[in-house]
Structures are given as C-alpha cells and as structure tokens.
Design an enzyme around this catalytic site. Structure first.
Site, PDB file in Angstrom:
ATOM      1  CB  SER A 127      -0.854   0.072   1.267  1.00  0.00           C
ATOM      2  OG  SER A 127      -1.583  -1.087   1.447  1.00  0.00           O
ATOM      3  CG  HIS A 149      -2.461  -0.635  -3.947  1.00  0.00           C
ATOM      4  ND1 HIS A 149      -2.966   0.618  -3.670  1.00  0.00           N
ATOM      5  CD2 HIS A 149      -2.548  -1.329  -2.784  1.00  0.00           C
ATOM      6  CE1 HIS A 149      -3.327   0.682  -2.403  1.00  0.00           C
ATOM      7  NE2 HIS A 149      -3.089  -0.488  -1.849  1.00  0.00           N
ATOM      8  CD  GLU A 161      -3.764   3.267  -6.377  1.00  0.00           C
ATOM      9  OE1 GLU A 161      -4.301   4.377  -6.237  1.00  0.00           O
ATOM     10  OE2 GLU A 161      -2.973   2.802  -5.518  1.00  0.00           O
ATOM     11  CG  ASN A 199      -3.872   4.725   0.327  1.00  0.00           C
ATOM     12  OD1 ASN A 199      -5.046   4.815   0.689  1.00  0.00           O
ATOM     13  ND2 ASN A 199      -3.236   3.570   0.262  1.00  0.00           N
TER      14      ASN A 199
HETATM   15  N1  NAD Z   1      -5.807  -4.832   4.317  1.00  0.00           N
HETATM   16  C1  NAD Z   1      -5.952  -3.876   3.418  1.00  0.00           C
HETATM   17  O1  NAD Z   1      -6.955  -3.133   3.419  1.00  0.00           O
HETATM   18  C2  NAD Z   1      -4.931  -3.706   2.326  1.00  0.00           C
HETATM   19  C3  NAD Z   1      -5.305  -3.057   1.138  1.00  0.00           C
HETATM   20  C4  NAD Z   1      -4.373  -2.947   0.098  1.00  0.00           C
HETATM   21  C5  NAD Z   1      -3.087  -3.421   0.280  1.00  0.00           C
HETATM   22  N2  NAD Z   1      -2.739  -4.029   1.467  1.00  0.00           N
HETATM   23  C6  NAD Z   1      -1.375  -4.548   1.580  1.00  0.00           C
HETATM   24  O2  NAD Z   1      -1.423  -5.960   1.334  1.00  0.00           O
HETATM   25  C7  NAD Z   1      -0.413  -6.613   2.124  1.00  0.00           C
HETATM   26  C8  NAD Z   1      -1.087  -7.654   3.004  1.00  0.00           C
HETATM   27  O3  NAD Z   1      -2.036  -7.032   3.833  1.00  0.00           O
HETATM   28  P1  NAD Z   1      -3.168  -7.878   4.580  1.00  0.00           P
HETATM   29  O4  NAD Z   1      -4.108  -6.883   5.140  1.00  0.00           O
HETATM   30  O5  NAD Z   1      -3.647  -8.950   3.706  1.00  0.00           O
HETATM   31  O6  NAD Z   1      -2.308  -8.515   5.772  1.00  0.00           O
HETATM   32  P2  NAD Z   1      -2.681  -9.768   6.685  1.00  0.00           P
HETATM   33  O7  NAD Z   1      -1.980  -9.547   7.975  1.00  0.00           O
HETATM   34  O8  NAD Z   1      -4.135 -10.056   6.675  1.00  0.00           O
HETATM   35  O9  NAD Z   1      -1.973 -10.997   5.920  1.00  0.00           O
HETATM   36  C9  NAD Z   1      -0.586 -11.117   5.762  1.00  0.00           C
HETATM   37  C10 NAD Z   1      -0.270 -12.606   5.662  1.00  0.00           C
HETATM   38  O10 NAD Z   1       1.091 -12.738   5.251  1.00  0.00           O
HETATM   39  C11 NAD Z   1       1.691 -13.785   6.012  1.00  0.00           C
HETATM   40  N3  NAD Z   1       3.123 -13.509   6.015  1.00  0.00           N
HETATM   41  C12 NAD Z   1       3.788 -12.557   6.713  1.00  0.00           C
HETATM   42  N4  NAD Z   1       5.095 -12.598   6.398  1.00  0.00           N
HETATM   43  C13 NAD Z   1       5.251 -13.585   5.472  1.00  0.00           C
HETATM   44  C14 NAD Z   1       6.368 -14.092   4.746  1.00  0.00           C
HETATM   45  N5  NAD Z   1       7.599 -13.574   4.907  1.00  0.00           N
HETATM   46  N6  NAD Z   1       6.165 -15.089   3.863  1.00  0.00           N
HETATM   47  C15 NAD Z   1       4.911 -15.620   3.688  1.00  0.00           C
HETATM   48  N7  NAD Z   1       3.820 -15.181   4.354  1.00  0.00           N
HETATM   49  C16 NAD Z   1       4.000 -14.166   5.231  1.00  0.00           C
HETATM   50  C17 NAD Z   1       1.037 -13.713   7.357  1.00  0.00           C
HETATM   51  O11 NAD Z   1       1.129 -14.968   8.043  1.00  0.00           O
HETATM   52  C18 NAD Z   1      -0.406 -13.346   6.982  1.00  0.00           C
HETATM   53  O12 NAD Z   1      -1.213 -14.506   6.801  1.00  0.00           O
HETATM   54  C19 NAD Z   1       0.322  -5.517   2.869  1.00  0.00           C
HETATM   55  O13 NAD Z   1       1.445  -5.122   2.127  1.00  0.00           O
HETATM   56  C20 NAD Z   1      -0.715  -4.398   2.934  1.00  0.00           C
HETATM   57  O14 NAD Z   1      -0.132  -3.123   3.080  1.00  0.00           O
HETATM   58  C21 NAD Z   1      -3.639  -4.185   2.475  1.00  0.00           C
END
Ligand code: NAD
Length: 382
Positions: A127, A149, A161, A199
C-alpha cells in the site's frame, strides 16, 4: 522476454488481501498456488477463499447444486504450497501480499526472483512502500517487478493501481495490466510515489474534516452528515472509525513524510490523541463515536484540551462538504501536475477505490472554476 500463455498465479501471504486476490484469479479461471509462512494462516486463507466463492455463487443466483459444483471446481484449482519456491517455480505471475515491511518484502522478492523463470512477473500489493526499493532485491530481473495494488475487499472492489518502478519493463507493465483487466478489474496507472493515487489524493477527505473540527467550523456529526448529503456513502469520521484510527494515522503519516511533510497534509493532533488513548474506532468500541451491540453509534466527545472548538459548528452544511471536495480536488491537481497519474485515472481511482460519487476533476468541471474557489489552480501555493 517470453510471453507464455498466463494461467498460474502464485500468491504469497494468505491473509485478507492474499486470499481475496486468489479468489479473484480463481473466479477468472486461473490456477492458484498459495503460500503463507504461517500454516494456520494458510488454513484461514483457504477457508476465506471457499466462503468468498460460495458468496459469489449465491450472488450469481446459482442454484444450490450448481453453486456447490462451481465452488468445488474453482477450489480444485487452488493448491497450497509449503514453500515460496514451490509456489513460484511454475507461476506466470507471483503476487506478494505479506506483512507491510520493506525488509520482509525484499527478502521474499529475492527468493522468488531466484526461484522462477525469467518470464514470470513479480508483483507486490504494497500500500505504501516504494516499488523501486522492493525491486532492488530482485538481483536477476528487477525489470519484472511492479506494484499491483488491489483494494479491500479484493473480490468486490474493481480498482487496481498498476505501479511500475524505476526498472520495470514496459512490456511487463502491459502484460500485468492486461491480466488484471482479464480478471474483471479496472486498472489505473500510478507512478511510484507515496500513497500512489488513492491514498494520496483522498488524504484530505479525513485531514480536511479534522481541520474543520479543529477550527470549530463544524462538529464531527455535522461533517459526516454533510458529506453523506453530498452523495458519499460514509462520512470521514465514520470511515476513520471503520478502518481504524491507528491505521488511518499510519497511512496519513506515511504519505505526509513521503511527500516531504507538506503543511496541507500534516496529520491532526486529534488522531494522535485518540490513538494514544486507545480510541481506535469500531475495533476498540470507541473512536469518534461509541459503539455498543444493538445500539446506534453515539458521539463520544473529544476533550476540550485536544479539540477546544469541537462543539461549535459555524459553517453551513453545503460549505462543509464543498471545503472537503475542494481540498481533494486541489490534491488531485497537484498529483496530476507532478505526473502521478492522468486526470482520467485519478477520477477512476477515487470513484472505484474510495467510493466517491464522482472523481475530483469531474466535480471541478461540474461546479465550474468560480465555485471551486481556486482548487483547480495548480499555481496556488499549498
Ligand atoms: N488490508 C488492506 O486493506 C490492504 C489493502 C491494500 C493493500 N494491502 C497490503 O497488502 C499486504 C497484506 O495485507 P493484509 O491486510 O492482507 O495482511 P494480513 O496480515 O491479513 O496478511 C498477511 C499474511 O502474510 C503472512 N506472512 C507474513 N510474512 C510472510 C512471509 N515472509 N512469507 C509468507 N507469508 C507471510 C502472514 O502470516 C499473513 O497470513 C500488505 O502489504 C498491505 O499493506 C492491504
């Protein structure tokens, strides 16, 4: 670079976003290999995907038997992988959705870059981190790394994005754009700058709302009501309570610092105070409002020491909404002038990614330059 027929996606990180993106690709007929560092996370991700597919089948109006068959056929294309290498080795596209941490993402990209053939595209769903910084870890082929994104919930929100980094090959960008289009998404192109489009350009939605309360121009419920009356589905304070005031503050601080700390985007002390006092929004039971099961949310007052004018409200509702719209439009113009994205992509992004009733440029055109009060003028010093 080869252009094989693309049909296998590897998703690394099976959390909220990874599971959502995997579901999108499965629905589009792709095979998906899913990996998570945490085996429990992988189970949860699989369950989420199954439930998401079932919901989708119901929404499509499939009858019970047909719905079960469709879900089963899609789940038949979902394979859990015990290692990153297994997931990535035969993938046409790898999307990482792991924790938002530069070092962790770089370590992952380095491993994926070593594990898969040169034609594989590596995408990050970050993000807020720099795509160029993440791509430096792909020592073999940095040109195949870019940002894709997605927005939450990925199966529902159409916007993606597409963010090339400094080294991204234009053919890689074109292929990735065509893949997400094939998945039914609407891609917009952003340069690799803090906050990308949504954002950044939507930051004033909450920042300007906070400024209005700080100045005693409107109260918290007045701002939310004015914005709803202006066609938005949710007011800025309701939105901050929903996403988490800590999450909103972190995003606001990241963009503000990334852009060189411009005064116009400086986070509000009200946000810092709320986070410091555990008022994080719905998830903690109180934020700008108080939430109790079975009751409508009620205003939770801010102490006078933090927001001395918060109980005033000196500005009419239409002016409240207009000020917030003007601040967003001004940011949109600055982003366009900085080459972040085209007018049309900025409008699409705010409409599909932030649920605005119309994009800021469409709004400027509709109300005309006089009513916009200079918001469309990039020469105004902000
Ligand atoms: N949640 C949102 O609204 C949103 C929106 C757009 C982008 N993002 C981005 O997407 C990404 C994930 O966000 P999320 O909300 O899904 O997080 P989340 O915490 O729900 O999920 C992350 C997952 O990654 C796993 N993980 C962590 N480190 C790891 C590694 N080294 N190798 C393999 N698995 C690993 C964790 O166990 C977890 O299951 C982030 O970069 C976040 O900024 C999030």
């Amino acid at each position: 670079m080869d252009s094989p027929p693309i049909s296998t996606l590897a998703v690394i990180g099976a959390g909220t976003m990874g599971a959502g993106i995997a579901q999108v690709a499965l629905e589009a007929g792709w095979q998906v290999r899913l990996h998570d560092a945490n085996p429990a996370g992988l189970d949860t991700g699989r369950r989420r995907i199954r439930d998401g597919l079932a919901k989708r089948a119901a929404r499509r109006g499939l009858e019970a038997g047909a719905a079960d068959d469709w879900v089963a056929s899609r789940l038949g294309e979902l394979h859990a992988s015990s290692t990153v290498e297994r997931a990535a080795e035969r993938a046409d596209l790898v999307i990482e959705a792991i924790v938002e941490d530069l070092a962790a993402k770089q370590a992952l990209v380095e491993a994926v870059d070593s594990a898969c053939p040169p034609g594989t595209i590596l995408a990050t769903n970050t993000s807020a981190l720099s795509i160029t910084a993440i791509a430096t870890a792909a020592a073999r082929h940095p040109e195949r790394v870019l940002g894709l994104h997605f927005f939450n919930p990925a199966p529902v929100l159409r916007l993606v994005e597409v963010v090339p980094g400094a080294a991204t090959d234009s053919e890689v960008e074109a292929r990735a754009t065509s893949i997400v289009t094939g998945w039914g998404k609407t891609p917009v192109r952003s340069t690799d700058t803090p906050g990308f489009i949504v954002n950044r350009v939507n930051r004033p939605f909450t920042i300007e709302a906070l400024r209005l309360v700080e100045a005693g121009a409107a109260t918290v419920p007045q701002v939310d009501a004015a914005i709803r009356a202006d066609g938005f589905s949710m007011g800025p304070f309701e939105l901050m309570d929903l996403v988490g005031i800590d999450v909103n503050l972190a995003a606001a601080t990241g963009v503000w610092e990334g852009l060189g700390r411009p005064e116009r985007l400086r986070p509000s002390p009200i946000q810092g105070w709320l986070v410091g006092h555990g008022r994080l929004g719905r998830k903690s039971g109180t934020g700008f409002y108080r939430y109790r099961d079975g009751h409508e949310p009620v205003l939770e007052p801010l102490p006078a020491s933090v927001a001395p004018h918060a109980t005033r409200g000196s500005v009419p509702a239409h002016e409240v909404a207009s000020r917030i719209r003007r601040a967003i439009a001004a940011e949109a113009v600055l982003a366009r002038e900085a080459g972040v994205a085209t007018e049309s992509d900025i409008d699409t992004a705010l409409w599909l990614g932030a649920a605005h009733p119309e994009g800021p440029f469409a709004w400027l055109r509709r109300i005309g330059p006089d009513a916009a009060g200079g918001a469309g003028d990039p020469t105004i010093d902000r």
